[in-house]
Design a protein around this motif. Sequence first.
Motif, PDB file in Angstrom:
ATOM      1  N   ILE A 162       0.857  -1.179   0.000  1.00 41.69           N
ATOM      2  CA  ILE A 162       0.000   0.000   0.000  1.00 41.69           C
ATOM      3  C   ILE A 162       0.896   1.232   0.000  1.00 41.69           C
ATOM      4  O   ILE A 162       1.894   1.282   0.729  1.00 41.69           O
ATOM      5  N   GLY A 163       0.562   2.225  -0.819  1.00 39.39           N
ATOM      6  CA  GLY A 163       1.389   3.420  -0.819  1.00 39.39           C
ATOM      7  C   GLY A 163       0.764   4.576  -1.567  1.00 39.39           C
ATOM      8  O   GLY A 163      -0.216   4.416  -2.305  1.00 39.39           O
ATOM      9  N   LYS A 164       1.355   5.741  -1.359  1.00 40.83           N
ATOM     10  CA  LYS A 164       0.889   6.947  -2.035  1.00 40.83           C
ATOM     11  C   LYS A 164       2.054   7.900  -2.219  1.00 40.83           C
ATOM     12  O   LYS A 164       2.903   8.040  -1.333  1.00 40.83           O
ATOM     13  N   ILE A 165       2.102   8.526  -3.385  1.00 37.89           N
ATOM     14  CA  ILE A 165       3.055   9.603  -3.649  1.00 37.89           C
ATOM     15  C   ILE A 165       2.239  10.785  -4.156  1.00 37.89           C
ATOM     16  O   ILE A 165       1.417  10.631  -5.059  1.00 37.89           O
ATOM     17  N   SER A 166       2.473  11.952  -3.589  1.00 33.68           N
ATOM     18  CA  SER A 166       1.769  13.141  -4.052  1.00 33.68           C
ATOM     19  C   SER A 166       2.738  14.315  -4.100  1.00 33.68           C
ATOM     20  O   SER A 166       3.331  14.683  -3.083  1.00 33.68           O
ATOM     21  N   VAL A 167       2.917  14.862  -5.294  1.00 38.46           N
ATOM     22  CA  VAL A 167       3.766  16.034  -5.498  1.00 38.46           C
ATOM     23  C   VAL A 167       2.901  17.095  -6.173  1.00 38.46           C
ATOM     24  O   VAL A 167       2.461  16.897  -7.313  1.00 38.46           O
ATOM     25  N   PRO A 168       2.613  18.198  -5.502  1.00 42.94           N
ATOM     26  CA  PRO A 168       1.698  19.200  -6.055  1.00 42.94           C
ATOM     27  C   PRO A 168       2.074  19.650  -7.464  1.00 42.94           C
ATOM     28  O   PRO A 168       3.236  19.948  -7.745  1.00 42.94           O
ATOM     29  N   ASP A 169       1.090  19.643  -8.346  1.00 43.01           N
ATOM     30  CA  ASP A 169       1.231  20.108  -9.728  1.00 43.01           C
ATOM     31  C   ASP A 169       2.171  19.247 -10.572  1.00 43.01           C
ATOM     32  O   ASP A 169       2.553  19.648 -11.676  1.00 43.01           O
ATOM     33  N   VAL A 170       2.540  18.065 -10.060  1.00 38.02           N
ATOM     34  CA  VAL A 170       3.433  17.188 -10.827  1.00 38.02           C
ATOM     35  C   VAL A 170       2.795  15.812 -11.024  1.00 38.02           C
ATOM     36  O   VAL A 170       2.481  15.422 -12.144  1.00 38.02           O
ATOM     37  N   PHE A 171       2.599  15.055  -9.938  1.00 36.86           N
ATOM     38  CA  PHE A 171       1.941  13.759 -10.098  1.00 36.86           C
ATOM     39  C   PHE A 171       1.408  13.230  -8.774  1.00 36.86           C
ATOM     40  O   PHE A 171       1.847  13.629  -7.692  1.00 36.86           O
ATOM     41  N   VAL A 172       0.448  12.320  -8.905  1.00 32.51           N
ATOM     42  CA  VAL A 172      -0.101  11.582  -7.771  1.00 32.51           C
ATOM     43  C   VAL A 172      -0.125  10.107  -8.145  1.00 32.51           C
ATOM     44  O   VAL A 172      -0.598   9.743  -9.225  1.00 32.51           O
ATOM     45  N   THR A 173       0.402   9.267  -7.264  1.00 31.83           N
ATOM     46  CA  THR A 173       0.390   7.814  -7.458  1.00 31.83           C
ATOM     47  C   THR A 173      -0.275   7.162  -6.258  1.00 31.83           C
ATOM     48  O   THR A 173      -0.001   7.536  -5.115  1.00 31.83           O
TER      49      THR A 173
END
Length: 212
Positions: free
Chosen positions: A133-144
């Motif tokens: 389980i995981g999440k990556i969030s970089v504003p205005d770039v990408f969300v995984t």
Amino acid sequence: MISWEIKGEALGNCNCDYGCPCQFNALPTHGSCEAAVGYQINEGHFGDVSLDGLRAAMVVWWPGPVHEGNGKMQIIVDEKANDEQRDAIVSIIHGEETDPMSTVWSVYSTMCPTKLETLSKPIELEIDIEERIGKISVPDVFVTSGEPIRNPITGAIHRARIDLPYGFEYDIAEIGSASTEATGAIKLSLKKSYAQFNKFHMNNNGPVRKAA
């Protein structure tokens, strides 16, 4: 060569089907390669510069298989990093101060002649390797967003691993499913495709492994 070493955890999502043929020296599922990755550096240094607790991410794209080159990449460095730390992380991911082709970053950098401007951003990152389980969030770039693979009939959680004792990225990766929307300079739209959750331990010479 500046001595460096980092260890931590990573979550990556690419456009291949589960298993990713590239892990087995085969051609990518759809002919091209594109991916987003997030890194949590738990411990690390670049010369005298500490990298403990910092994060990084990258978005990469190739028109064909990685080994054919002509790709582009963009690195995002934790906004908490100072200038020295930022430069150190960029140097590592660009494959500098590294034996050629000994790390995944050296390979990717060599195969990406187009290197876009490095960004300094807040990076939200959650990685649970055991649970996939995981999440990556970089504003205005990408969300995984990553999750376990599920049986398409019963919905039961399916577990699989890839073991690469001589790989240049990890030793063992837990395999999952992930989706990514990248809206920055490199645009991606991945839906329930290959994801890997893994630990990493690297230095100038490649993955650090215990002596047999």
